[in-house]
Design a protein around this motif. Structure first.
Motif, short mmCIF file in Angstrom:
data_model
loop_
_atom_site.label_atom_id
_atom_site.label_comp_id
_atom_site.label_asym_id
_atom_site.label_seq_id
_atom_site.Cartn_x
_atom_site.Cartn_y
_atom_site.Cartn_z
N MET A 346 3.80 5.29 -0.19
CA MET A 346 5.19 4.77 -0.05
C MET A 346 5.80 4.21 -1.47
O MET A 346 6.90 4.19 -1.45
N PHE A 349 6.84 6.86 -3.11
CA PHE A 349 7.89 7.79 -2.42
C PHE A 349 7.35 9.25 -2.61
O PHE A 349 8.07 10.30 -2.66
N PRO A 351 5.54 11.89 -0.21
CA PRO A 351 5.24 12.25 1.08
C PRO A 351 3.57 12.66 1.17
O PRO A 351 3.00 12.26 2.18
N ILE A 354 1.22 9.73 1.14
CA ILE A 354 1.31 9.31 2.61
C ILE A 354 0.37 9.90 3.55
O ILE A 354 -0.45 9.31 4.23
#
Lengths: 385, 243
Positions: A346, A349, A351, A354
């Protein structure tokens, strides 16, 4: 038990085929990006899989067709096998398609999974779940995902998915992810043990059960982020008052407060399960046992616990799933675990990072849920026998 | 049952909420931190605190209302005759959704929706609908067949059976599910601070990062206060709606 099984409703099957076609043909299967942070250009199913996409769609349609017509266990199993084959083909095709597209790209370029693939995976797993239910074979719900994971894992090990962004991300931090999985399991397992100890102590306090009910219920209302934050403050205050606690390894940030915080939420299911399980034998059998001259501890071990076993395992299942989820937040207070990978992702940023944390969390929770509900069913069956 | 008796559980919850709210006030939080031996640091002033609380309330409140409407509506649909075949599917999806913790939903929504309130709201709705739907389905299915037969026998239409028999009898179960969803909404809004939503979770996360205990305590107490007060308010409203 009869061999007849409940078929899939035709309308759902039709919807499934349409949704699958939409997912594979009109939504992006892959996204090719110059680096891991930007959203890439979409590549669609037909481009990635070529005409294989038709084969996958056709066999998918065949499977749901089989499930609609399914009146025997064999048909359900055949459908399940074909669906698993579809999933494997889809995964291998993706790996190959990504490898093909990454040739000649700069090293920072990434091929990440697109919305179409996620939708297709969801549709496939939903139907496989249905086929497993229809087959009515206990344990298949755990066996099939494990087998699929093993096959895909072996393929991944041999390099079939090396070009996919998730695999690149994993390769870059293999050690960290593996360690995080172990930490996560340790945190969740430790909290369950602590919760069990707490629940047993609480149920020993006979007079205060009313108060206990209010307290363990009240804890559920407190948001986990808030409880963990408050615990950090309280533990650091406690350490200032009693510095010798540091010697036994307690610190304000880290596993200590995380374990306490997670365990606090597990008290409700565990305590409630324990209380219900101990009341499981009916009064007549308790009277009979007393009449036979059994002592209280003999009644507990030979009557109450065996009869309450399914309820206890059920409570354990609820607590384990909750614990695995809550352990994610442990990373906020420095307890590590898979949450750290999610929060890193996160913060950057990214993905795929994550996902790298989120997928094992979900897999572990689902595994615990499936495994313990099998144990619950087994305990229930044993009682009936 | 009298109104007083019905709303009595709200009293304890409300008082707990008020006490926690008091702890979050700057002078109290500073005293408390001092009692814990923390060096005196600057607290969040009342203006900022109430601003965050208001934003938290808006986010959680909007999410909760959407969750309640969607969950009950889908729950009613799922219990109609035409949807009987889809019910096991709903059950398995609900069980699967339970395996994804709210913080992971917030995290996964981040790359799709970006920073701020929207990913949190989506996570909140996606996550909260399932318990309400399940509660509604469970409550309506638990209505005794005798009651339904009786309603049919006196000539009630399907819509009348729903509003006069099924929903009133299922209401206690639905209310429990709504309480779970409300607590979940407040908690998810707090977690949303990780995705950049400005809520009472923000001072907690920031306080954890820079070891600043006072705002962390304030945020934690205020978040918990909001959850308790919301729970109490829900019981109160539900008690008053049911004459």
């Amino acid at each position: 038990m009869s061999a007849r099984i409940r078929p899939l409703p035709g309308i759902l099957a039709l919807g499934w085929v349409i949704a699958m076609a939409v997912a594979l043909l009109t939504l992006p299967a892959l996204r090719i990006a110059p680096n891991r942070l930007v959203v890439g250009t979409p590549v669609y199913g037909l481009e990635v899989f070529g005409w294989w996409v038709a084969a996958i769609l056709a066999s998918g349609a065949l499977c749901v067709g089989l499930l609609v017509a399914a009146t025997t266990r064999r048909r359900a199993l055949v459908a399940l096998g074909f669906l698993a084959l579809c999933a494997i083909l889809l995964a291998l095709g993706l790996g190959a398609g990504a490898a093909h597209r990454m040739v000649g790209q700069p090293p920072a370029a990434r091929a990440s999974l697109g919305a179409g693939i996620w939708s297709a995976a969801a549709l496939l797993s939903f139907t496989m779940g249905f086929a497993v239910q229809a087959s009515r074979i206990a344990g298949l719900g755990l066996f099939v995902p494990v087998l699929l994971l093993a096959i895909l894992g072996t393929a991944g090990h041999l390099g079939a998915f090396d070009s996919l962004s998730l695999a690149v991300e994993y390769a870059a931090r293999r050690e960290a992810v593996n360690e995080a999985v172990l930490q996560h399991l340790g945190l969740a397992g430790g909290a369950v043990l602590l919760g069990i100890a707490g629940a047993v102590l609480l149920s020993l306090w006979r007079r205060g059960q009313g108060l206990v009910a209010i307290l363990v219920g009240g804890v559920q209302v407190i948001p986990a982020v808030a409880l963990l934050g408050a615990l950090v403050a309280l533990v650091s205050g406690l350490l200032r008052l009693v510095p010798s606690l540091r010697d036994i390894g307690l610190s304000a940030l880290g596993a200590g407060p995380a374990l306490i915080g997670i365990a606090a939420y597990l008290l409700l299911p565990l305590w409630r399960g324990l209380a219900t399980a101990l009341r499981a034998p009916d009064p007549a059998s308790l009277d009979a046992a007393t009449g036979l001259g059994l002592t209280r501890s003999q009644i507990l071990w030979r009557l109450r616990l065996p009869l309450g076993a399914p309820i206890l395992v059920g409570a354990l299942r609820v607590a384990a799933v909750q614990s695995l989820g809550l352990a994610t937040l442990g990373a906020l207070i420095g307890a590590g675990g898979l949450g750290r990978i999610v929060f890193d992702g996160m913060a950057q940023f990214a993905p795929d990072l994550i996902l790298l944390g989120a997928i094992p969390i979900v897999a572990l929770s689902l595994g615990a849920e499936r495994g313990l509900s099998l144990a619950e069913d087994a305990a229930r069956l044993r009682l009936r026998a | 049952m009298t109104l007083i008796k019905r709303v009595r559980p709200a009293l304890g919850l409300g008082l707990t909420g008020l006490a926690l709210g008091a702890v979050s006030l700057p002078p109290v939080a500073i005293r408390l931190a001092e009692a814990l031996g923390e060096p005196p640091r600057r607290a969040l002033d009342l203006h900022r605190l109430s601003e965050l609380a208001w934003q938290h309330l808006q986010l959680a409140g909007t999410g909760f209302i959407l969750v309640a409407l969607a969950g009950i509506a889908f729950g009613i649909l799922a219990t109609r005759d035409f949807a009987a075949a889809a019910r096991p599917a709903i059950d398995s999806i609900a069980a699967g959704a339970q395996a994804v913790p709210p913080v992971v939903v917030v995290a996964l929504a981040l790359p799709v929706l970006g920073f701020g309130g929207p990913p949190t709201l989506l996570a909140l709705v996606a996550y909260g609908v399932m318990p309400v739907l399940r509660g509604t389905v469970g409550g309506i299915q638990a209505v005794s067949p005798d009651a339904l037969d009786a309603a049919r026998a006196v000539g009630l239409t399907k819509a009348q059976i729903l509003t006069r028999v099924e929903l009133p009898l299922a209401w206690p179960v639905i209310l429990e599910a709504l309480r779970t969803a409300l607590v979940l909404a407040v908690a998810t809004a707090a977690v949303g601070a990780l995705a950049g939503a400005s809520t009472l979770g923000t001072p907690i996360i920031a306080g954890l990062q820079n070891q600043n205990t006072v705002p962390m305590l304030q945020g934690a107490a205020a978040t918990a206060a909001l959850a308790f007060l919301g729970d109490a308010a829900l019981i109160l409203v539900a008690g008053m709606l049911r004459r």
